[in-house]
Design a protein around this motif. Structure first.
Motif, PDB file in Angstrom:
ATOM      1  N   ARG A 159      25.144  36.790  54.048  1.00 21.93           N
ATOM      2  CA  ARG A 159      25.407  35.356  54.146  1.00 21.93           C
ATOM      3  C   ARG A 159      26.095  35.071  55.471  1.00 21.93           C
TER       4      ARG A 159
ATOM      5  N   GLN B 274      26.397  26.960  56.412  1.00 22.66           N
ATOM      6  CA  GLN B 274      26.277  27.994  55.388  1.00 22.66           C
ATOM      7  C   GLN B 274      27.540  28.849  55.305  1.00 22.66           C
TER       8      GLN B 274
ATOM      9  N   HIS C  88      29.768  28.977  51.684  1.00 24.18           N
ATOM     10  CA  HIS C  88      29.951  30.215  50.923  1.00 24.18           C
ATOM     11  C   HIS C  88      31.235  30.955  51.287  1.00 24.18           C
TER      12      HIS C  88
ATOM     13  N   LEU D 231      33.143  32.957  48.675  1.00 24.70           N
ATOM     14  CA  LEU D 231      32.682  34.296  48.297  1.00 24.70           C
ATOM     15  C   LEU D 231      33.295  35.382  49.176  1.00 24.70           C
TER      16      LEU D 231
END
Length: 252
Positions: A49, A75, A79, A82
């Motif tokens: 990612r 992006q 994220h 995470l």
């Protein structure tokens, strides 16, 4: 150290080739050298990612090196939860680049602000996170700023006891290739679009890397015939030479 070619083409994407972007991985960390589109999607293709990128180094502000940045930032922010321990350091070589990029992300309602730390890329800048150390070498591909500072750079990476040079884009006479720094390098990535190869060969002859990789390839060098012609001309260099292909992985 693992280096993956995301994009090997020049100012235009070509069939089977995206524009310039390279992923370097070491010690469980991920780094980008340039970020042409679709870098975010290419990361996902490899099980990564954008939020896992520790740093990205932009050699100069041309779309074929920066086109993937808005989506990459969006992006990374989306994220971040995470990977809360990572925040991307994004090195940009134009003072206006960070506010312009931020404004574009905001206009697009992107949730990016907790995903990136903007950093000035100049010849005094240095990045060292304990896994890699990076120096920036001015080139003449773009005119300098009003303050005399460079606007285009080669990137020199110290990693796992090796030195890796990414030339960035260069002048038509190859006169700005950082030959003295390159003499110390184990692996060299050299663009092959903005100068005739014949101009570069006398300079490349004095180097002694373990491998030279041509990337940012001009269209004539992308065919099998064109690649063979380049390799034939480089046969006398005395070290291995390859031409990059999208998706190619170099373990070093």
């Amino acid at each position: 150290m693992k280096i993956t070619i995301f994009g090997s083409s020049h100012g235009n994407p070509e069939k089977g080739r995206f524009q310039t972007s390279v992923l370097l991985q070491s010690g469980g960390k991920n780094y980008l050298i340039d970020a042409a589109e679709p870098v975010g999607a290419l990361l996902v293709d490899r099980g990564l990612r954008a939020a896992q990128i520790s740093a990205a180094f932009i050699t100069h502000m041309h779309i074929d090196h920066t086109g993937g940045l808005p989506a990459l930032l969006e992006q990374a922010g989306k994220h971040r939860h995470l990977f809360p321990e990572i925040r991307m350091s994004l090195f940009l070589p134009e003072p206006q680049a960070a506010p312009a990029l931020a404004a574009w992300c905001d206009i697009n309602r992107a949730n990016w602000r907790n995903g990136v730390k903007f950093c000035d890329l100049n010849e005094k800048a240095c990045f060292d996170d304990g896994t890699i150390k990076v120096e920036f070498i001015p080139t003449g591909h773009l005119p300098g700023g009003a303050d005399g500072s460079a606007r285009s750079y080669a990137v020199l990476i110290f990693c796992e006891g090796k030195k890796v040079l990414f030339s960035g884009d260069l002048q038509a006479d190859f006169g700005d290739f950082p030959v003295e720094k390159a003499k110390e390098c184990d692996l060299i990535f050299c663009e092959l679009t903005h100068f005739p190869l014949e101009k570069a060969l006398p300079v490349l002859k004095v180097l002694a890397p373990e491998k030279l990789v041509f990337y940012h390839l001009h269209t004539p060098h992308q065919s099998a015939q064109g690649e063979a012609e380049v390799l034939k001309k480089c046969a006398g260099l005395g070290y291995p030479v390859i031409l990059a292909h999208d998706g190619e992985v170099i373990e070093f």
